[in-house]
Design a protein around this motif. Structure first.
Motif, PDB file in Angstrom:
ATOM      1  N   LYS A 292       0.777  -1.367   0.233  1.00  0.00           N
ATOM      2  CA  LYS A 292      -0.190   0.239   0.236  1.00  0.00           C
ATOM      3  C   LYS A 292       0.984   1.271   0.179  1.00  0.00           C
ATOM      4  O   LYS A 292       0.406   2.017  -0.220  1.00  0.00           O
ATOM      5  CB  LYS A 292      -0.887  -0.175   1.231  1.00  0.00           C
TER       6      LYS A 292
ATOM      7  N   GLN B  62       2.212   2.046  -3.691  1.00  0.00           N
ATOM      8  CA  GLN B  62       1.508   2.134  -4.593  1.00  0.00           C
ATOM      9  C   GLN B  62       1.475   3.377  -4.185  1.00  0.00           C
ATOM     10  O   GLN B  62       1.156   4.685  -5.310  1.00  0.00           O
ATOM     11  CB  GLN B  62       0.176   1.612  -4.045  1.00  0.00           C
TER      12      GLN B  62
ATOM     13  N   LYS C 121      -1.038   2.818 -13.953  1.00  0.00           N
ATOM     14  CA  LYS C 121      -1.537   3.662 -14.395  1.00  0.00           C
ATOM     15  C   LYS C 121      -1.076   4.910 -14.298  1.00  0.00           C
ATOM     16  O   LYS C 121      -1.120   5.868 -14.757  1.00  0.00           O
ATOM     17  CB  LYS C 121      -2.401   3.360 -13.586  1.00  0.00           C
TER      18      LYS C 121
ATOM     19  N   ARG D   6      -9.883   3.621 -13.779  1.00  0.00           N
ATOM     20  CA  ARG D   6     -10.609   3.080 -12.608  1.00  0.00           C
ATOM     21  C   ARG D   6      -9.410   2.576 -11.061  1.00  0.00           C
ATOM     22  O   ARG D   6      -9.232   1.475 -10.883  1.00  0.00           O
ATOM     23  CB  ARG D   6     -10.851   1.515 -12.819  1.00  0.00           C
ATOM     24  N   ASP D   7      -8.963   3.344 -11.488  1.00  0.00           N
ATOM     25  CA  ASP D   7      -7.718   3.507 -10.201  1.00  0.00           C
ATOM     26  C   ASP D   7      -8.236   3.306  -8.773  1.00  0.00           C
ATOM     27  O   ASP D   7      -9.295   3.890  -8.245  1.00  0.00           O
ATOM     28  CB  ASP D   7      -6.537   4.643 -10.343  1.00  0.00           C
ATOM     29  N   GLU D   8      -7.993   1.804  -8.132  1.00  0.00           N
ATOM     30  CA  GLU D   8      -8.263   1.712  -6.818  1.00  0.00           C
ATOM     31  C   GLU D   8      -8.270   2.575  -5.576  1.00  0.00           C
ATOM     32  O   GLU D   8      -9.208   2.975  -5.294  1.00  0.00           O
ATOM     33  CB  GLU D   8      -7.784   0.151  -6.215  1.00  0.00           C
ATOM     34  N   MET D   9      -7.270   3.697  -5.526  1.00  0.00           N
ATOM     35  CA  MET D   9      -6.756   4.523  -4.405  1.00  0.00           C
ATOM     36  C   MET D   9      -7.314   5.333  -4.894  1.00  0.00           C
ATOM     37  O   MET D   9      -8.283   6.309  -3.789  1.00  0.00           O
ATOM     38  CB  MET D   9      -5.170   4.667  -4.872  1.00  0.00           C
TER      39      MET D   9
ATOM     40  N   TRP E 176     -10.785   5.806  -6.543  1.00  0.00           N
ATOM     41  CA  TRP E 176     -12.236   4.961  -6.172  1.00  0.00           C
ATOM     42  C   TRP E 176     -12.078   5.344  -5.180  1.00  0.00           C
ATOM     43  O   TRP E 176     -13.253   5.468  -4.335  1.00  0.00           O
ATOM     44  CB  TRP E 176     -12.223   4.149  -7.003  1.00  0.00           C
ATOM     45  N   GLU E 177     -11.177   4.729  -3.691  1.00  0.00           N
ATOM     46  CA  GLU E 177     -11.672   4.732  -2.490  1.00  0.00           C
ATOM     47  C   GLU E 177     -11.928   5.847  -1.865  1.00  0.00           C
ATOM     48  O   GLU E 177     -12.211   6.318  -0.920  1.00  0.00           O
ATOM     49  CB  GLU E 177     -10.402   4.006  -2.175  1.00  0.00           C
TER      50      GLU E 177
ATOM     51  N   ARG F 229     -14.881   7.371  -3.193  1.00  0.00           N
ATOM     52  CA  ARG F 229     -16.158   6.843  -1.774  1.00  0.00           C
ATOM     53  C   ARG F 229     -16.078   7.213  -1.148  1.00  0.00           C
ATOM     54  O   ARG F 229     -16.879   7.027   0.081  1.00  0.00           O
ATOM     55  CB  ARG F 229     -15.772   5.167  -1.544  1.00  0.00           C
TER      56      ARG F 229
END
Length: 489
Positions: free
Chosen positions: A295, A298, A425, A470-473, A475-476, A479
């Motif tokens: 993490k 990233q 990305k 749609r990078d998870e970091m 999008w988190e 949210r």
């Protein structure tokens, strides 16, 4: 003595605390540097830069390795107040002893060697920095993950620092006043946090304290500190000694200042993650340690690449209006030093968050010593030919070597392909952002407003591309924002 149960700390909350302070730290020079660069001129900035490079060697010896060591050891004792009390006072007493020894050596160096009157006066004032080392107990609160205490104190003193500069520093002749002020404010800031101390440790039982029992462990962290300080301070020392130019030192200092300011945002997560990883390691949870490390990697790619390419893109528009006339080399020095951001970010995760936490400081030591040796050699070659540009390039080369060596050391424990696969990305988005910024730079005149437009545009381009991928970091984060908005309805 009953054990004090520490509440479960939030990484996100601590990171917000830490980043809030880092943003203030970033904003402070943005407010004061343009003023100081015009008032003190490149020669004044260079004189301070050179003398501080000298005092930093003594600060290094005074601090030993107590900051990272203390942070780590306290993180192991979050639930045991009695052991924490004993450990804190032993480490702090060791720090005081080392400061006294180094302060004596520093005064001999300052008074016995042939410095110019200005440099001697600066060096005498900067002795306060050494005293500040003994008063700095922020490592205790970092180890306890109580970042709110540190941030609150630092915010107040940063504001005082800004006010002092604009009120007291009015001309080139005020250089000594400026240096005295920032030295004393740092000391007072460190002292102020002692008021929180009774909440977390008790009074020491002097007969039970064994400060030198920590000496060997702190020395294992001290060696990489030596190497790091040498190759960060050596650039400025060698620049002055090889070129004989305070102006070149002034160029380098201003570019280095911007680079270090932005670097704080890249490495700020490390301060938060070290005690959390240390706790997971002490509880024998290797999978959690690895998850936290990936993490962190990233995050380094996410923010490090954005800031690196962003700085390169805005440097030529930003520097002229920010520093004023007489700093023509600075934009290109900033471009070179911007490449340090993701590189140092990676080595911070490996070296500080992983190797130090898992008690393998010897590997960190080896990597940094190799980098320091490379830095010295490259400085000798490049400064003669390229002056401040050479010093900047030497720093980049040595940091690349340090990171490469550390990656080699951990190749059988963490997946190197996975570490780099986390970047694609962010790399694509950052390159696209840079192209947009360079096109804007070619068309926009130099001004504050145009730099702001470039920053906002670059941010939008970078974030939109990550959202589309749609990078998870990202999008988190989206949210979390949505959840907070819904919670307020």
């Amino acid at each position: 003595m009953k054990k004090k149960t520490q509440k479960n700390k939030s990484i996100k909350l601590n990171y917000i605390y830490n980043v809030s302070y880092q943003i203030l730290t970033l904003i402070t020079p943005l407010i004061t540097a343009p003023y100081l660069s015009r008032v003190l001129k490149a020669d004044g900035i260079g004189a301070y830069s050179y003398t501080y490079s000298l005092v930093s060697y003594f600060i290094m010896f005074a601090a030993l390795g107590t900051v990272n060591y203390g942070n780590r050891e306290i993180s192991y004792l979050q639930e045991d107040r009695a052991k924490r009390t004993k450990t804190f006072w032993e480490i702090e007493l060791l720090s005081v002893i080392s400061v006294i020894v180094c302060l004596c050596a520093y005064m001999v160096f300052t008074l016995a060697f042939g410095h110019s009157p200005l440099k001697k006066h600066l060096l005498l004032i900067e002795a306060v920095y050494l005293i500040s080392v003994a008063s700095d107990i922020s490592w205790l609160f970092q180890g306890l993950e109580e970042f709110g205490k540190i941030v609150g104190r630092n915010v107040i003193f940063k504001i005082i620092n800004i006010a002092f500069i604009f009120i007291a520093v009015r001309s080139e002749s005020d250089l000594l006043i400026y240096v005295a002020g920032i030295c004393l404010l740092e000391l007072f800031a460190n002292i102020s946090i002692w008021f929180y101390l009774p909440q977390y440790v008790d009074r020491p039982k002097l007969k039970e304290l064994k400060p030198f029992s920590h000496l060997r462990a702190t020395l294992t962290l001290f060696v990489p500190t030596i190497a790091t300080t040498i190759y960060t301070a050596l650039d400025k020392t060698m620049l002055n000694n090889i070129t004989g130019s305070m102006t070149e030192n002034g160029y380098y200092e201003q570019a280095n200042k911007i680079s270090k300011m932005v670097l704080m945002l890249v490495t700020s997560l490390g301060t938060v993650m070290l005690p959390r990883i240390g706790r997971a390691f002490s509880e024998n949870k290797p999978d959690e340690v690895k998850a936290l490390l990936y993490k962190s990697f990233q995050f380094v790619w996410f923010i490090g690449l954005a800031l690196c390419f962003g700085l390169i893109g805005i440097a030529r528009n930003f520097s002229p209006w920010f520093f004023g006339p007489g700093y023509e080399k600075v934009p290109y020095l900033i471009m070179i030093m911007a490449t340090l951001l993701p590189i140092i970010g990676l080595s911070n995760v490996i070296g500080i968050q992983y190797l130090v936490t898992t008690k393998r400081e010897s590997l960190l030591t080896r990597s940094v010593c190799i980098g320091a040796a490379a830095n010295f050699v490259m400085n000798m070659i490049l400064i003669h030919q390229l002056y401040s540009y050479g010093a900047a390039i030497a720093s980049v080369i040595s940091e690349v070597i340090i990171t490469a060596v550390q990656l080699y050391f951990i190749r059988n424990e963490l997946s190197i392909p996975k570490i780099f696969s986390l970047s694609w990305k962010y790399l694509i988005s950052a390159v696209c952002m840079l192209i947009v910024l360079l096109l804007m730079d070619a068309r926009l005149s130099v001004s504050f407003m145009h730099t702001m437009i470039m920053i906002v545009t670059g941010f939008i381009v970078y974030m939109v591309l990550l959202v589309l991928m749609r990078d998870e970091m990202v999008w988190e984060g989206i949210r979390l924002i949505k959840a907070r908005i819904n919670a307020t309805k």
